[in-house]
Design a protein around this motif. Structure first.
Motif, PDB file in Angstrom:
ATOM      1  N   LEU A 125       0.255   6.075   0.305  1.00 30.34           N
ATOM      2  CA  LEU A 125       0.337   4.726  -0.264  1.00 30.34           C
ATOM      3  C   LEU A 125       0.433   4.757  -1.790  1.00 30.34           C
ATOM      4  O   LEU A 125       1.153   3.946  -2.382  1.00 30.34           O
ATOM      5  CB  LEU A 125      -0.861   3.883   0.178  1.00 30.34           C
ATOM      6  N   HIS A 126      -0.265   5.669  -2.427  1.00 26.28           N
ATOM      7  CA  HIS A 126      -0.184   5.773  -3.884  1.00 26.28           C
ATOM      8  C   HIS A 126       1.234   6.117  -4.323  1.00 26.28           C
ATOM      9  O   HIS A 126       1.787   5.477  -5.217  1.00 26.28           O
ATOM     10  CB  HIS A 126      -1.158   6.823  -4.417  1.00 26.28           C
ATOM     11  N   PHE A 127       1.809   7.143  -3.702  1.00 26.69           N
ATOM     12  CA  PHE A 127       3.160   7.548  -4.076  1.00 26.69           C
ATOM     13  C   PHE A 127       4.136   6.386  -3.909  1.00 26.69           C
ATOM     14  O   PHE A 127       4.898   6.068  -4.819  1.00 26.69           O
ATOM     15  CB  PHE A 127       3.633   8.739  -3.245  1.00 26.69           C
ATOM     16  N   VAL A 128       4.098   5.739  -2.777  1.00 25.66           N
ATOM     17  CA  VAL A 128       5.043   4.654  -2.516  1.00 25.66           C
ATOM     18  C   VAL A 128       4.766   3.468  -3.433  1.00 25.66           C
ATOM     19  O   VAL A 128       5.698   2.811  -3.890  1.00 25.66           O
ATOM     20  CB  VAL A 128       5.023   4.258  -1.032  1.00 25.66           C
ATOM     21  N   GLY A 129       3.512   3.203  -3.725  1.00 26.72           N
ATOM     22  CA  GLY A 129       3.190   2.122  -4.650  1.00 26.72           C
ATOM     23  C   GLY A 129       3.801   2.351  -6.023  1.00 26.72           C
ATOM     24  O   GLY A 129       4.375   1.442  -6.630  1.00 26.72           O
ATOM     25  N   GLU A 130       3.701   3.582  -6.491  1.00 24.63           N
ATOM     26  CA  GLU A 130       4.285   3.925  -7.795  1.00 24.63           C
ATOM     27  C   GLU A 130       5.807   3.816  -7.759  1.00 24.63           C
ATOM     28  O   GLU A 130       6.432   3.291  -8.677  1.00 24.63           O
ATOM     29  CB  GLU A 130       3.864   5.332  -8.221  1.00 24.63           C
ATOM     30  N   GLU A 131       6.415   4.338  -6.706  1.00 19.77           N
ATOM     31  CA  GLU A 131       7.868   4.267  -6.584  1.00 19.77           C
ATOM     32  C   GLU A 131       8.335   2.824  -6.464  1.00 19.77           C
ATOM     33  O   GLU A 131       9.324   2.424  -7.080  1.00 19.77           O
ATOM     34  CB  GLU A 131       8.353   5.062  -5.366  1.00 19.77           C
TER      35      GLU A 131
END
Length: 191
Positions: free
Chosen positions: A62-68
């Protein structure tokens, strides 16, 4: 004087370490000891912030996708406010795709999405991630005047992921991704 990290900073350091480890060695490389060493925290700190490995993987995904998503939403806002045309959108996509090297952090989500296919507990997080990508794609396609942009968005996202996976596996250039997206957008625009 020893400076104590804020819990949010420590938690983020752990998530960043997990993404690096997954990108370097896959999920098999994710152990609490390795995470602690990579994040520069104690073993107890890892388990304090994340009780289970499932929670750790879900939060990392979720962190990675949130940043992207944040990054690409800003890009979509620029495209819309500048009244971008198809060629301008292609140039922007080329800039983003060409500027994204496959470092360990960008490889990790592919591993996590595959793991979601094996672990039902990660599927909800993966579904949330893909829904965010679909919303973003629909916004960009809609800004380009593609009819039924929401219907085409999932196809665009699948194309991007497939081509990014191909890029990762073969070293093909980012221009292949741009060309495929242009083809899709032109076809969808002409109706």
């Amino acid at each position: 004087m020893i400076r104590m990290s804020k819990p949010a900073d420590t938690r983020q350091s752990i998530i960043d370490a997990v993404l690096r480890i997954i990108g370097q060695d896959g999920l098999a490389g994710v152990t609490n000891r390795r995470i602690a060493k990579e994040a520069g925290v104690s073993l107890g700190t890892v388990t304090y912030h994340f009780e289970t490995q499932h929670e750790l993987l879900r939060e990392s995904l979720l962190h990675f996708v949130g940043e992207e998503t944040r990054r690409f939403t800003e890009l979509a806002d620029l495209c819309r406010s500048d009244g971008i045309d198809l060629d301008g959108a292609a140039a922007t996509v080329a800039q983003v795709a060409g500027g994204t090297e496959f470092d360990s952090t960008h490889i990790a989500p592919f591993e996590l999405y595959v793991q979601a296919g094996r672990d039902e507990r990660l599927r909800t997080a993966a579904a949330e991630c893909f829904a965010a990508y679909d919303r973003l794609a629909a916004r960009i396609l809609g800004g380009l005047g593609v009819p039924e942009a929401e219907r085409v968005a999932g196809t665009a996202v699948a194309l991007v992921f497939g081509l990014q996976l191909r890029r990762l596996a073969t070293g093909s250039p980012a221009s292949d991704l741009v060309d495929a997206l242009l083809l899709l957008a032109r076809g969808a625009s002409s109706g």
